[in-house]
Scaffold this motif. Structure first.
Motif, mmCIF file in Angstrom:
data_model
loop_
_atom_site.group_PDB
_atom_site.id
_atom_site.type_symbol
_atom_site.label_atom_id
_atom_site.label_comp_id
_atom_site.label_asym_id
_atom_site.label_seq_id
_atom_site.Cartn_x
_atom_site.Cartn_y
_atom_site.Cartn_z
ATOM 1 N N ASN A 1 -77.527 -57.997 -15.248
ATOM 2 C CA ASN A 1 -76.399 -57.205 -14.766
ATOM 3 C C ASN A 1 -75.086 -57.833 -15.199
ATOM 4 N N TYR A 2 -74.123 -56.987 -15.498
ATOM 5 C CA TYR A 2 -72.774 -57.436 -15.810
ATOM 6 C C TYR A 2 -71.795 -56.355 -15.380
ATOM 7 N N VAL A 3 -70.524 -56.714 -15.309
ATOM 8 C CA VAL A 3 -69.475 -55.790 -14.900
ATOM 9 C C VAL A 3 -68.429 -55.745 -16.001
ATOM 10 N N THR A 4 -67.931 -54.548 -16.285
ATOM 11 C CA THR A 4 -66.818 -54.395 -17.221
ATOM 12 C C THR A 4 -65.650 -53.735 -16.499
ATOM 13 N N ASN B 1 -70.971 -63.668 -14.272
ATOM 14 C CA ASN B 1 -71.049 -64.501 -13.079
ATOM 15 C C ASN B 1 -71.192 -63.626 -11.838
ATOM 16 N N ASP B 2 -72.176 -63.923 -10.978
ATOM 17 C CA ASP B 2 -72.453 -63.098 -9.792
ATOM 18 C C ASP B 2 -71.251 -62.961 -8.874
ATOM 19 N N VAL B 3 -70.550 -64.047 -8.621
ATOM 20 C CA VAL B 3 -69.409 -64.021 -7.704
ATOM 21 C C VAL B 3 -68.277 -63.173 -8.274
ATOM 22 N N VAL B 4 -67.985 -63.338 -9.546
ATOM 23 C CA VAL B 4 -66.917 -62.567 -10.193
ATOM 24 C C VAL B 4 -67.305 -61.092 -10.257
ATOM 25 N N ARG B 5 -68.553 -60.809 -10.572
ATOM 26 C CA ARG B 5 -69.017 -59.411 -10.628
ATOM 27 C C ARG B 5 -68.802 -58.712 -9.292
ATOM 28 N N GLU B 6 -69.244 -59.329 -8.215
ATOM 29 C CA GLU B 6 -69.111 -58.717 -6.889
ATOM 30 C C GLU B 6 -67.647 -58.540 -6.498
ATOM 31 N N ALA B 7 -66.835 -59.535 -6.798
ATOM 32 C CA ALA B 7 -65.408 -59.451 -6.452
ATOM 33 C C ALA B 7 -64.730 -58.308 -7.212
ATOM 34 N N GLU C 1 -64.137 -62.818 -21.440
ATOM 35 C CA GLU C 1 -65.358 -63.043 -20.670
ATOM 36 C C GLU C 1 -64.949 -63.882 -19.470
ATOM 37 N N ALA C 2 -64.878 -63.239 -18.304
ATOM 38 C CA ALA C 2 -64.348 -63.882 -17.106
ATOM 39 C C ALA C 2 -65.373 -64.814 -16.479
ATOM 40 N N HIS C 3 -64.913 -66.044 -16.195
ATOM 41 C CA HIS C 3 -65.761 -67.039 -15.539
ATOM 42 C C HIS C 3 -65.379 -67.232 -14.081
ATOM 43 N N SER C 4 -64.102 -66.994 -13.759
ATOM 44 C CA SER C 4 -63.644 -67.115 -12.372
ATOM 45 C C SER C 4 -62.503 -66.147 -12.139
ATOM 46 N N MET C 5 -62.227 -65.884 -10.845
ATOM 47 C CA MET C 5 -61.254 -64.861 -10.485
ATOM 48 C C MET C 5 -60.542 -65.243 -9.196
ATOM 49 N N SER D 1 -59.860 -66.124 -15.281
ATOM 50 C CA SER D 1 -59.897 -67.146 -16.317
ATOM 51 C C SER D 1 -61.224 -67.041 -17.055
ATOM 52 N N GLY D 2 -61.187 -67.429 -18.318
ATOM 53 C CA GLY D 2 -62.395 -67.371 -19.120
ATOM 54 C C GLY D 2 -62.094 -67.458 -20.597
ATOM 55 N N ALA D 3 -63.073 -67.029 -21.391
ATOM 56 C CA ALA D 3 -62.987 -67.095 -22.846
ATOM 57 C C ALA D 3 -62.300 -65.837 -23.376
ATOM 58 N N LEU D 4 -61.140 -66.020 -24.003
ATOM 59 C CA LEU D 4 -60.323 -64.913 -24.491
ATOM 60 C C LEU D 4 -60.430 -64.790 -26.007
ATOM 61 N N THR D 5 -60.589 -63.549 -26.465
ATOM 62 C CA THR D 5 -60.601 -63.261 -27.898
ATOM 63 C C THR D 5 -59.513 -62.238 -28.191
#
Length: 102
Positions: free
Chosen positions: A24-27, A48-54, A89-93, A67-71
């Motif tokens: 599962n992932y969120v966009t 990330n499960d926590v970021v997805r739910e938030a 690609e978000a790692h934290s929020m 925050s995360g990997a930006l292209t």
């Protein structure tokens, strides 16, 4: 890849999707304002499960920081003008959530 911190407002709503192996992932999209007052859309994906739910709990227009990997990318509009775009690609929020009154 650039390690980045972006802040802005959720543009639309976040959507949950299923990938290979039933992962599962969120966009979603975040509109971040630039120095000249224009906005730039950042395409976000979160595994990330926590970021997805938030993200799924936020409404359109909610303020947030990710925050995360930006292209950085460039796309061409219908008039042939090159425009900037960002993929994250978000790692934290971090977000502010309203408190409930009792």
């Amino acid at each position: 890849m650039i390690d980045a911190l972006i802040s802005g407002r959720l543009y639309g709503i976040a959507e949950q999707r299923t990938g290979h192996g039933n992962s599962n992932y969120v966009t979603c999209k975040v509109k971040a304002m630039t120095d000249d007052g224009d906005g730039i859309i950042c395409n976000v994906i979160a595994f990330n499960d926590v970021v997805r739910e938030a993200l799924l709990n936020l409404e359109d227009g909610a303020s947030l920081s990710l925050s995360g990997a930006l292209t950085p990318k460039v796309w061409t509009d219908k008039q042939g003008i090159a425009r900037p775009a960002l993929d994250l690609e978000a790692h934290s929020m971090l977000t502010l959530t309203p408190t409930e009154s009792k």
